[in-house]
Scaffold this motif. Structure first.
Motif, PDB file in Angstrom:
ATOM      1  N   UNK A 163       0.845  -1.196   0.000  1.00  0.00           N
ATOM      2  CA  UNK A 163       0.000   0.000   0.000  1.00  0.00           C
ATOM      3  C   UNK A 163       0.881   1.247   0.000  1.00  0.00           C
ATOM      4  N   UNK A 164       0.313   2.333  -0.469  1.00  0.00           N
ATOM      5  CA  UNK A 164       1.021   3.610  -0.474  1.00  0.00           C
ATOM      6  C   UNK A 164       1.301   4.045   0.960  1.00  0.00           C
ATOM      7  N   UNK A 165       2.520   4.465   1.208  1.00  0.00           N
ATOM      8  CA  UNK A 165       2.919   4.901   2.537  1.00  0.00           C
ATOM      9  C   UNK A 165       2.104   6.118   2.960  1.00  0.00           C
ATOM     10  N   UNK A 166       1.612   6.076   4.192  1.00  0.00           N
ATOM     11  CA  UNK A 166       0.827   7.200   4.716  1.00  0.00           C
ATOM     12  C   UNK A 166       1.714   8.419   4.983  1.00  0.00           C
ATOM     13  N   UNK A 167       3.000   8.158   5.214  1.00  0.00           N
ATOM     14  CA  UNK A 167       3.951   9.245   5.493  1.00  0.00           C
ATOM     15  C   UNK A 167       5.133   9.127   4.528  1.00  0.00           C
TER      16      UNK A 167
END
Length: 356
Positions: free
Chosen positions: A96-100
């Motif tokens: 998943x795309x990193x939240x940070x």
């Protein structure tokens, strides 16, 4: 391998990779995150005029999760009343795309790869089938990120251990899609070009691997399709470079034979890293060996792409039981490494740590 794409509550992409084709993924992220805003979470790239490289300024990363307790891990599967970054109650491998992120949008892309739902596991403990699935995931993500206009190079890597700086204990890695050719890769390509000119067209990577195989003292594993060795001028106390026997520029170009053999070779290397310090000192800091492991791939759309050789580099900052290799004045200030462990001794210890 079955791939299922979905979106998290804030719009980030999440992908399930399953070994079985009959798995159905219909879970929804029930969290109230609000839409992600770019460029607020994308950071800023600044060019260093003296060194010629780029630095990502990403102040939003100060808010990222830092050593949560196991029952609050954001990478574990979701449970009733405890939603995480992964909505499903179980999974094989998830990306998943990193939240940070350090890079996002026009400055590239950062992804998280969860190798297993087991919080207390490690990559070294995966089955060969699961390790093969991770290799397939790395390959798929490299192919997908290659289509993004902002991405010039893909780096699939794992940081493990607090000593390395990991803030989440769950077994996971990351994938960075850089918007530039990294300084390390650019330097390798420069050296390869100089070698080709000085040797009448020979390839630097091929010659390096063949020299190590001929010498033999630093070779750790040599199989039908892979060669692993401690480099002659290793920077780190225990450092291994793993090359496919047939030179290819990236993971996409690996043949089936190398893919089939990879899980056994890589798992054996990781397990040896976990054994090299076992029982050395009574009362010394033990546990799994901290390491960084990453794939070095050719940059996309580069004139010298065909000269580059895909390889994996793994190293640990632990130089002996209970002692770490710190990057002090010479290393941090001038990029001149001083290694306390002779590469030949490191290779010998890694050979001695072979599985029974």
């Amino acid at each position: 391998m079955k791939k299922t794409a979905t979106r998290l509550a804030d719009g980030r992409e999440l992908l399930y990779y399953d070994l079985r084709d009959d798995v159905v993924r219909e879970t929804v992220d029930t969290r109230s995150l609000g839409p992600r805003r770019l460029p607020d979470s994308a950071g800023e790239l600044r060019h260093d005029a003296l060194l010629g490289d780029c630095v990502a300024i990403a102040s939003h990363r100060q808010a990222r999760t830092h050593h949560p307790p196991a029952d609050a891990c954001p990478l574990c599967p979701s449970r009733p009343g405890r939603p995480t970054e992964i909505p499903a109650a179980d999974y094989d491998v998830v990306v998943f795309e990193n939240r940070f992120p350090s890079f996002a949008g026009d400055t590239g892309r950062c992804e998280v790869v969860c190798f297993t739902p087991d919080h207390d596991a490690s990559f070294a403990g995966l089955s060969p089938d699961r390790a093969a699935l991770v290799l397939a995931v790395w390959t798929d993500r490299t192919a997908e990120l290659a289509h993004l206009p902002a991405v010039r190079q893909v780096f699939c890597f794992e940081n493990r251990g607090r000593e390395i700086g990991v803030t989440l204990a769950h077994p996971h890695g990351q994938i960075y899609g850089y918007p530039f050719v990294t300084p390390r890769t650019a330097r390798m390509l420069e050296r390869a070009a100089a070698h080709r000119e000085h040797t009448g067209g020979r390839n630097l990577f091929d010659d390096t691997v063949e020299r190590e195989r001929a010498d033999g003292r630093r070779v750790v594993l040599d199989t039908a399709h892979w060669t692993a060795f401690v480099p002659y001028a290793a920077h780190w106390p225990y450092e291994v470079h793993l090359y496919p026997r047939r030179r290819v520029p990236d993971l996409l170009a690996l043949d089936d034979a190398a893919r089939t053999e990879f899980p056994q070779v890589y798992l054996e290397l990781l397990r040896r890293f976990d054994r090299i310090f076992a029982g050395q000192e009574e009362g010394a800091a033990g546990g799994p060996t901290p390491y960084v492991s990453g794939w070095h791939q050719a940059p996309f759309r580069h004139a010298a792409r065909g000269e580059f050789a895909l390889h994996l580099e793994i190293f640990t900052v632990r130089r002996t039981a209970g002692k770490l290799k710190f990057l002090a004045g010479s290393e941090s200030g001038m990029s001149v490494f001083v290694n306390d462990v002779p590469p030949e001794a490191a290779a010998r210890r890694l050979r001695e740590a072979a599985s029974a």
